[in-house]
Scaffold this active site. Structure first.
Site, short mmCIF file in Angstrom:
data_model
loop_
_atom_site.label_atom_id
_atom_site.label_comp_id
_atom_site.label_asym_id
_atom_site.label_seq_id
_atom_site.Cartn_x
_atom_site.Cartn_y
_atom_site.Cartn_z
N HIS A 245 82.04 -41.08 -39.58
CA HIS A 245 83.35 -41.75 -39.54
C HIS A 245 83.92 -41.87 -40.96
O HIS A 245 85.10 -41.60 -41.18
CB HIS A 245 83.21 -43.18 -38.99
CG HIS A 245 82.81 -43.27 -37.55
ND1 HIS A 245 81.72 -44.01 -37.14
CD2 HIS A 245 83.35 -42.75 -36.43
CE1 HIS A 245 81.62 -43.95 -35.82
NE2 HIS A 245 82.58 -43.18 -35.36
N LYS B 279 83.24 -52.34 -22.61
CA LYS B 279 82.24 -51.55 -23.33
C LYS B 279 81.27 -52.52 -24.02
O LYS B 279 81.70 -53.34 -24.84
CB LYS B 279 82.95 -50.68 -24.38
CG LYS B 279 82.33 -49.30 -24.53
CD LYS B 279 83.19 -48.42 -25.40
CE LYS B 279 82.72 -46.99 -25.39
NZ LYS B 279 83.63 -46.12 -26.11
N ARG C 190 83.32 -33.28 -33.09
CA ARG C 190 81.99 -32.83 -33.53
C ARG C 190 81.60 -31.55 -32.81
O ARG C 190 81.65 -30.47 -33.36
CB ARG C 190 80.96 -33.94 -33.27
CG ARG C 190 81.07 -35.09 -34.23
CD ARG C 190 80.38 -36.31 -33.72
NE ARG C 190 81.05 -36.81 -32.52
CZ ARG C 190 80.72 -37.91 -31.87
NH1 ARG C 190 79.69 -38.61 -32.27
NH2 ARG C 190 81.39 -38.30 -30.82
N SER D 115 77.18 -42.96 -33.33
CA SER D 115 76.77 -44.37 -33.45
C SER D 115 75.61 -44.65 -32.51
O SER D 115 74.68 -45.37 -32.86
CB SER D 115 77.94 -45.30 -33.11
OG SER D 115 79.00 -45.09 -33.99
P1 ADP Z 1 85.18 -43.79 -29.37
O1 ADP Z 1 84.46 -44.73 -28.45
O2 ADP Z 1 86.67 -44.01 -29.39
O3 ADP Z 1 84.83 -42.35 -29.23
P2 ADP Z 1 83.67 -43.74 -31.85
O4 ADP Z 1 83.49 -44.87 -32.81
O5 ADP Z 1 82.46 -43.19 -31.19
O6 ADP Z 1 84.75 -44.28 -30.81
O7 ADP Z 1 84.41 -42.53 -32.56
C1 ADP Z 1 85.68 -42.67 -33.12
C2 ADP Z 1 86.18 -41.30 -33.55
O8 ADP Z 1 85.35 -40.78 -34.59
C3 ADP Z 1 86.14 -40.24 -32.44
O9 ADP Z 1 87.25 -39.37 -32.60
C4 ADP Z 1 84.86 -39.49 -32.71
O10 ADP Z 1 84.90 -38.15 -32.23
C5 ADP Z 1 84.83 -39.52 -34.23
N1 ADP Z 1 83.46 -39.38 -34.74
C6 ADP Z 1 82.37 -40.03 -34.32
N2 ADP Z 1 81.27 -39.63 -35.01
C7 ADP Z 1 81.71 -38.68 -35.88
C8 ADP Z 1 81.06 -37.85 -36.85
N3 ADP Z 1 79.75 -37.88 -37.03
N4 ADP Z 1 81.83 -36.99 -37.57
C9 ADP Z 1 83.16 -36.94 -37.34
N5 ADP Z 1 83.82 -37.67 -36.43
C10 ADP Z 1 83.11 -38.54 -35.71
#
Ligand code: ADP
Length: 158
Positions: free
Chosen positions: A17, A41, A90, A128
């Site tokens: 992120h 969630k 990803r 995460s």
């Molecule tokens: P959500 O529940 O909205 O998917 P996340 O916190 O899991 O929330 O992810 C938020 C955004 O960050 C999403 O667009 C996700 O694809 C992106 N994201 C999550 N992990 C990574 C990573 N390792 N590298 C790049 N983008 C990521």
């Protein structure tokens, strides 16, 4: 002034992120990280905890802000004057969900554009949920999250 939002659950924020934030923040006048407060969630960290962790990490970036919402993303974007939604991609497996979300968002509000940023190859495997799984079993998460998040995870699973 172009304002972009980067919405997500951020439970917790990872190096993946953070990489997206660092790479995109200078493409816009302002980048607002939007933490979704979704009661459906179940999260490990409260919104307040997630917000505090992210704020600590972005405090030196003067055009980055962290906000929390329980509203629909496009409505929240309109409310704060944002015209862009940033999402990270990803694997191919992210694509279907992201395509569906961005299509819905476009139908709901065609003034707001979603842009996708490919995850850095070093973080394309990182999520995460996998970080939480490793921390739960007392594995070392140093490579995946910043120090403050690592400490918060250790405390949670103590
Ligand atoms: P959500 O529940 O909205 O998917 P996340 O916190 O899991 O929330 O992810 C938020 C955004 O960050 C999403 O667009 C996700 O694809 C992106 N994201 C999550 N992990 C990574 C990573 N390792 N590298 C790049 N983008 C990521």
């Amino acid at each position: 002034m172009i304002i972009a939002i980067y919405p997500g659950t951020f439970d917790p924020i990872t190096n993946g992120h953070l990489d997206i934030i660092k790479r995109t923040r200078n493409l816009f006048d302002k980048l607002v990280i939007v933490i979704n407060d979704n009661i459906n969630k179940k999260t490990l960290f409260s919104v307040e905890e997630r917000k505090a962790l992210i704020e600590e990490l972005v405090k030196e970036y003067n055009n980055v802000e962290v906000l929390v919402t329980s509203k629909l993303t496009v409505n929240f974007a309109e409310e704060i004057g944002a015209s862009v939604i940033v999402r990270g991609l990803r694997m191919v497996s992210d694509f279907e969900y992201e395509l569906q979300m961005s299509t819905f968002n476009h139908i709901l509000d065609n003034k707001i554009e979603t842009i996708f940023v490919m995850a850095d190859h070093n973080y394309s495997y990182l999520s995460s949920s996998s970080v939480k799984e490793i921390a739960k079993f007392k594995g070392d998460v140093s490579l995946f999250v910043p120090e403050n998040v690592k400490e918060a995870l250790i405390k949670k699973y103590e």
